[in-house]
Design a protein around this motif. Structure first.
Motif, mmCIF file in Angstrom:
data_model
loop_
_atom_site.group_PDB
_atom_site.id
_atom_site.type_symbol
_atom_site.label_atom_id
_atom_site.label_comp_id
_atom_site.label_asym_id
_atom_site.label_seq_id
_atom_site.Cartn_x
_atom_site.Cartn_y
_atom_site.Cartn_z
ATOM 1 N N SER A 92 32.594 -22.405 12.418
ATOM 2 C CA SER A 92 33.776 -21.542 12.323
ATOM 3 C C SER A 92 34.626 -21.954 11.133
ATOM 4 N N TYR A 93 35.229 -20.946 10.494
ATOM 5 C CA TYR A 93 35.950 -21.207 9.245
ATOM 6 C C TYR A 93 36.958 -20.092 9.014
ATOM 7 N N ILE A 94 38.157 -20.467 8.604
ATOM 8 C CA ILE A 94 39.140 -19.507 8.115
ATOM 9 C C ILE A 94 39.776 -20.109 6.863
ATOM 10 N N GLY A 95 39.758 -19.364 5.774
ATOM 11 C CA GLY A 95 40.236 -19.894 4.497
ATOM 12 C C GLY A 95 40.967 -18.856 3.680
ATOM 13 N N MET A 96 41.821 -19.345 2.798
ATOM 14 C CA MET A 96 42.669 -18.469 1.981
ATOM 15 C C MET A 96 42.787 -19.065 0.584
ATOM 16 N N GLU A 113 35.190 -35.168 -4.131
ATOM 17 C CA GLU A 113 34.805 -33.993 -4.916
ATOM 18 C C GLU A 113 33.443 -33.487 -4.475
ATOM 19 N N LEU A 114 33.302 -32.164 -4.462
ATOM 20 C CA LEU A 114 32.040 -31.516 -4.112
ATOM 21 C C LEU A 114 31.778 -30.399 -5.111
ATOM 22 N N ASP A 115 30.534 -29.977 -5.194
ATOM 23 C CA ASP A 115 30.233 -28.772 -5.952
ATOM 24 C C ASP A 115 30.804 -27.586 -5.195
ATOM 25 N N LEU A 116 31.562 -26.756 -5.876
ATOM 26 C CA LEU A 116 32.182 -25.608 -5.213
ATOM 27 C C LEU A 116 31.134 -24.730 -4.538
ATOM 28 N N ASP A 117 29.962 -24.601 -5.156
ATOM 29 C CA ASP A 117 28.913 -23.736 -4.608
ATOM 30 C C ASP A 117 28.445 -24.178 -3.231
ATOM 31 N N THR A 118 28.678 -25.462 -2.899
ATOM 32 C CA THR A 118 28.197 -25.981 -1.612
ATOM 33 C C THR A 118 29.261 -25.896 -0.524
ATOM 34 N N THR A 119 30.364 -25.200 -0.778
ATOM 35 C CA THR A 119 31.453 -25.104 0.205
ATOM 36 C C THR A 119 31.695 -23.645 0.590
ATOM 37 N N TYR A 120 32.261 -23.443 1.771
ATOM 38 C CA TYR A 120 32.644 -22.094 2.187
ATOM 39 C C TYR A 120 33.745 -21.537 1.281
ATOM 40 N N CYS A 121 34.482 -22.418 0.639
ATOM 41 C CA CYS A 121 35.558 -21.960 -0.243
ATOM 42 C C CYS A 121 35.007 -21.191 -1.445
ATOM 43 N N HIS A 122 33.743 -21.401 -1.750
ATOM 44 C CA HIS A 122 33.078 -20.601 -2.781
ATOM 45 C C HIS A 122 33.101 -19.133 -2.371
ATOM 46 N N ILE A 123 32.880 -18.892 -1.087
ATOM 47 C CA ILE A 123 32.939 -17.530 -0.549
ATOM 48 C C ILE A 123 34.375 -17.009 -0.620
ATOM 49 N N THR A 124 35.323 -17.861 -0.209
ATOM 50 C CA THR A 124 36.726 -17.467 -0.194
ATOM 51 C C THR A 124 37.205 -17.064 -1.580
ATOM 52 N N CYS A 125 36.857 -17.850 -2.574
ATOM 53 C CA CYS A 125 37.297 -17.567 -3.947
ATOM 54 C C CYS A 125 36.680 -16.279 -4.474
ATOM 55 N N GLN A 126 35.437 -16.060 -4.142
ATOM 56 C CA GLN A 126 34.774 -14.836 -4.588
ATOM 57 C C GLN A 126 35.364 -13.613 -3.903
ATOM 58 N N ALA A 127 35.745 -13.778 -2.625
ATOM 59 C CA ALA A 127 36.296 -12.653 -1.877
ATOM 60 C C ALA A 127 37.716 -12.334 -2.315
ATOM 61 N N ASN A 128 38.382 -13.342 -2.870
ATOM 62 C CA ASN A 128 39.748 -13.159 -3.376
ATOM 63 C C ASN A 128 40.728 -12.739 -2.277
ATOM 64 N N SER A 129 40.421 -13.110 -1.051
ATOM 65 C CA SER A 129 41.268 -12.760 0.096
ATOM 66 C C SER A 129 40.895 -13.690 1.245
ATOM 67 N N PRO A 130 41.648 -13.676 2.355
ATOM 68 C CA PRO A 130 41.290 -14.553 3.475
ATOM 69 C C PRO A 130 39.908 -14.238 4.021
ATOM 70 N N ILE A 131 39.188 -15.296 4.372
ATOM 71 C CA ILE A 131 37.868 -15.170 4.997
ATOM 72 C C ILE A 131 37.954 -15.800 6.386
ATOM 73 N N ALA A 132 37.490 -15.102 7.392
ATOM 74 C CA ALA A 132 37.489 -15.620 8.756
ATOM 75 C C ALA A 132 36.105 -15.440 9.357
ATOM 76 N N LEU A 133 35.439 -16.555 9.669
ATOM 77 C CA LEU A 133 34.068 -16.543 10.209
ATOM 78 C C LEU A 133 34.054 -17.279 11.546
ATOM 79 N N GLU A 134 33.718 -16.558 12.612
ATOM 80 C CA GLU A 134 33.734 -17.169 13.939
ATOM 81 C C GLU A 134 32.457 -17.939 14.268
ATOM 82 N N TYR A 135 31.302 -17.449 13.725
ATOM 83 C CA TYR A 135 30.012 -18.054 14.101
ATOM 84 C C TYR A 135 29.065 -17.892 12.913
ATOM 85 N N VAL A 136 29.159 -18.835 11.993
ATOM 86 C CA VAL A 136 28.433 -18.699 10.725
ATOM 87 C C VAL A 136 26.930 -18.623 10.953
ATOM 88 N N GLY A 137 26.429 -19.387 11.933
ATOM 89 C CA GLY A 137 24.979 -19.418 12.178
ATOM 90 C C GLY A 137 24.396 -18.088 12.559
#
Length: 349
Positions: free
Chosen positions: A115-119, A73-97
């Motif tokens: 790099s990250y792709i989430g739904m 378990e992790l705090d949702l705020d510390t994951t990229y999925c926090h972004i995904t949930c807020q966006a309410n759609s697929p998120i695709a990031l090639e170079y986060v830095g």
């Protein structure tokens, strides 16, 4: 043309995995995660469940040197999925830095995933969790429309399958509840007459195999009609409930009691001879008489039949139970003829 070919490959592979229910849900999810890693050429695949602000890893496929397992378990705020949930759609990031907004995100600071792709995974419109794939290295190309289509296809099947499994579980639970109700007395909440044959016949087979002894008793509340006539049916129901509770509390864990009808209860005592049956039923009788429910004590009459395996082996299933009940009933009439508030045994001879 290549994009269409890749899309077809995803559809075919997803179909191969999802049509084979014999694999089991856990294996299907694992294969989908592995398929996603191959499709996106990434390192980490996770199906998560989000509970309040907690990110729970339900399934994951990761390299050997990555310390992530199901249940973490992790705090949702510390994951990229926090972004995904807020966006309410697929998120695709090639170079986060190098991303103006997400380079400062706590997930990047903590895990350094480039790099990250989430739904988001939604069940009937409500957020369940996320399906996501990531890697500590930047993506070597842009995530294309076919990549978004691929993760949407995977997420859609997972959503449908989780909903189907939840519905199946609810149906099973409902059927179990209905079955329990079918064999439960609605007033006293102990087994009912219908449950008697099912339980006793199964236990008679054990008695026969083990060549042991057992006893069957019928318990009748004395002059119960007078209780209803004097105090009303509400008080009568209270008496039935309290008597059932008292009997249930006085028997052994492996004994069985059921409301047999009206003011009668049936008691099944496996591994029991006449002396044990007498001891158990005497205890039941005295404890019921001690209940303070009416101005005068509640008393019961009990008829018992005791038998061994040799006496039941030649009988058909229903005949065995019916005959034992008839014997206990005859003994009960002897108890009533003797003035009630007593125990009588069926005389086999």
């Amino acid at each position: 043309m290549e994009a269409v070919s890749n899309g077809e490959k995803v559809i075919r592979r997803l179909y191969e995995i999802t049509k084979n229910y014999d694999l089991g849900f856990e294996t299907q999810i694992e294969q989908i995660l592995k398929m996603g890693l191959e499709r996106f050429n990434l390192d980490i695949a996770i199906l998560s469940k989000i509970d309040n602000n907690r990110y729970v890893i339900k399934h994951c496929v990761v390299p050997a040197d990555v310390e992530l397992v199901s249940g973490v378990e992790l705090d949702l705020d510390t994951t990229y999925c926090h972004i995904t949930c807020q966006a309410n759609s697929p998120i695709a990031l090639e170079y986060v830095g190098k991303h103006d907004q997400y380079a400062s995100h706590p997930a990047y600071q903590s895990f350094g995933l480039e790099s990250y792709i989430g739904m988001p995974i939604k069940l009937n419109g409500k957020l369940y969790g996320t399906l996501n794939f990531s890697s500590p290295t930047p993506y070597d190309r842009k995530f294309a429309a076919v990549d978004i289509d691929a993760i949407q296809l995977m997420a859609s099947w997972i959503e449908v399958e989780i909903i189907r499994r939840n519905q199946e579980k609810r149906l099973i639970d409902l059927n179990l509840a209905l079955e329990k109700k079918a064999y439960e007395d609605s007033l006293t909440l102990i087994p009912n007459r219908r449950a008697v044959f099912k339980h006793i016949n199964a236990d008679l087979n054990r008695v026969s195999r083990e060549k042991s002894n057992a006893a069957l008793a019928i318990i009748d509340i004395d002059l119960f009609k007078n209780i209803n006539d004097t105090y009303g049916h509400k008080k009568g129901d209270e008496v039935l409930i309290k008597v059932a509770e008292s009997i249930d509390n006085d028997i052994r864990d492996y004994d069985f009691v059921a409301r047999f009808g009206g003011e009668e209860f049936l008691l099944w005592l496996p591994n029991c001879d006449m002396s044990i049956a007498t001891m158990v039923c005497d205890r039941i009788r005295h404890n019921i008489e001690a209940l303070s429910l009416c101005e005068t004590p509640i008393t019961i009459s009990i008829g018992i039949t005791c038998f061994g395996a040799d006496m039941i082996q030649k009988k058909q299933a229903k005949e065995r139970v019916d005959e034992l009940i008839l014997q206990a009933d005859k003994a009960l009439y002897k108890a009533k003829d003797a003035g009630r508030n007593c125990i009588k045994f069926y005389d086999i001879a």
